[in-house]
Design an enzyme around this catalytic site. Structure first.
Site, mmCIF file in Angstrom:
data_model
loop_
_atom_site.group_PDB
_atom_site.id
_atom_site.type_symbol
_atom_site.label_atom_id
_atom_site.label_comp_id
_atom_site.label_asym_id
_atom_site.label_seq_id
_atom_site.Cartn_x
_atom_site.Cartn_y
_atom_site.Cartn_z
ATOM 1 N N VAL A 30 4.906 11.810 21.526
ATOM 2 C CA VAL A 30 4.639 11.881 23.058
ATOM 3 C C VAL A 30 5.831 12.952 22.883
ATOM 4 O O VAL A 30 6.321 13.943 23.395
ATOM 5 C CB VAL A 30 5.553 10.662 23.592
ATOM 6 N N GLY A 108 -7.058 4.092 10.865
ATOM 7 C CA GLY A 108 -7.261 3.538 9.364
ATOM 8 C C GLY A 108 -8.534 4.888 8.678
ATOM 9 O O GLY A 108 -9.123 5.799 9.733
ATOM 10 N N ASP A 133 -4.394 -2.256 5.203
ATOM 11 C CA ASP A 133 -4.819 -2.709 4.410
ATOM 12 C C ASP A 133 -4.632 -1.485 3.000
ATOM 13 O O ASP A 133 -4.897 -1.485 1.568
ATOM 14 C CB ASP A 133 -6.561 -1.980 4.384
ATOM 15 N N GLY A 191 5.923 -13.472 -6.971
ATOM 16 C CA GLY A 191 5.445 -14.492 -7.791
ATOM 17 C C GLY A 191 4.244 -15.454 -8.513
ATOM 18 O O GLY A 191 4.764 -16.370 -8.552
ATOM 19 N N ALA A 192 3.147 -14.806 -7.676
ATOM 20 C CA ALA A 192 1.357 -16.143 -7.562
ATOM 21 C C ALA A 192 1.157 -15.934 -9.102
ATOM 22 O O ALA A 192 2.116 -15.070 -10.163
ATOM 23 C CB ALA A 192 0.926 -14.616 -7.345
#
Ligand code: F6P
Length: 327
Positions: A30, A108, A133, A191-192
């Protein structure tokens, strides 16, 4: 600031799943359009609003104090009608009647495909990638990804606290449709112990082995991040872990739509402002049929043909990193 010329306006709409930073992009569209002497037409409800002629004029004050708000004040839809040629023609007609010289579509993958359909009908259009995503080709980041990752990080850190207190394995589902980006990056920054993404096949036995291994190495908890599009779901994995002797008890948590909300991060506000501004500049220069994306530190236009229908592959560097960093 130049004054608006009649019949010379820029249209803007948001489409598909909302993403934090969409409002910042609308605001930039705008204000940059006004700066270039164009008036602005805001289209409500995505492509449905184009079909229904749901248009209103937007001035500088209409987009005041939206920079910091999640969601989209123009509202968004996933339009089933817009797939049909007769509705696309109606949309084009409404734009012509409203004197819109160029349209900015913020959304998207699917929304950008819609922009391409309009471009093929002769509408001047520039797309701005916005989706948590990060599945849009032709840009390093889409608007909203950074905010969603920070939301995931906050949630997983909290789940780690309770998981470690109870000696538990926690299965955490992230969004992303068919794309594992959010899960993969969350795996590194949280840290998975393991990440499951749609693009890489993982067997139940591998999940059980990783969880057992984490327990054997003395870890107080095991976090497994599962992208919603992964072949194994959190329900199935929860049962498998409960039925096996892995050393931990187990729980599962689906983060869901909380990942789409919230105030955009500084990164997303800057990205949205830059992409929205560049989209308008391109339309003013007479360009069409492109998406603006970020490549390193530069904003670059890409032909819609190079973007629509292209899949983003997960970065092998990140895939390898999760396992090594989880030692
Ligand atoms: O595309 C964004 C997204 O949040 C995906 O990650 C998810 O699969 C989908 O939208 C959910 O859509 P809805 O809001 O229609 O349930």
């Amino acid at each position: 600031m130049a004054s608006a010329r009649p019949g010379s306006s820029i249209g803007v709409l948001t489409s598909g799943g909302d993403a934090p930073g969409m409002n910042a992009a609308i605001r930039a569209v705008v204000r940059v359009a006004l700066h270039h002497g164009r008036s602005v037409v805001g289209i409500a409800n995505g492509y449905d609003g184009l079909i229904d002629g749901n248009f209103r004029t937007l001035g500088a004050r209409d987009v005041g104090s939206i920079l910091q708000r999640g969601g989209t004040f123009l509202q968004t839809r996933r339009s089933a009608r817009f797939f049909e040629a007769r509705y696309q023609a109606e949309a084009r007609q409404h734009l012509a009647e409203a004197g819109v010289e160029g349209l900015v579509v913020i959304g998207g993958e699917g929304s950008i495909a819609g922009a391409q359909a309009l471009a093929q009908l002769g509408v001047k259009v520039v797309a701005v990638p916005a989706s948590i995503d990060n599945d849009v080709a032709g840009t390093d980041y889409a608007i909203g990804v950074d905010t969603a990752l920070n939301t995931i990080l906050d949630a997983v850190d909290k789940l780690r606290d309770t998981a470690s207190s109870h000696n538990r394995a926690f299965l955490i589902e992230t969004m992303g449709r068919g794309c594992g980006y959010l899960a993969l990056i969350a795996g590194i920054v949280c840290g998975a112990e393991l990440v499951l993404v749609p693009e890489v096949e993982t067997r139940v036995e591998e999940v059980l082995a990783a969880v057992r291994d984490a327990h054997r190495r003395g870890k107080a908890s095991a976090i497994i991040i599962v992208a919603e599009g992964a072949r194994l779901g959190i329900g199935e994995l929860l049962k498998a872990i409960e039925d096996a002797d892995v050393g931990y008890t187990a729980r599962a948590s689906r983060l869901g739509h909380i990942q789409r909300g919230g105030s955009p991060t500084a990164f997303d506000r800057l990205l949205a402002s830059r992409l929205g501004a560049r989209a308008v500049e391109l339309l003013v220069e007479g360009r069409s049929g492109v998406m603006v994306g970020i490549d390193g530190r530069s904003i670059k236009p890409r032909a819609l043909e190079e973007v629509v229908g292209r899949q983003r592959e997960p970065d092998p560097e990140f895939v390898g990193m999760v396992k090594i960093l989880a030692r």
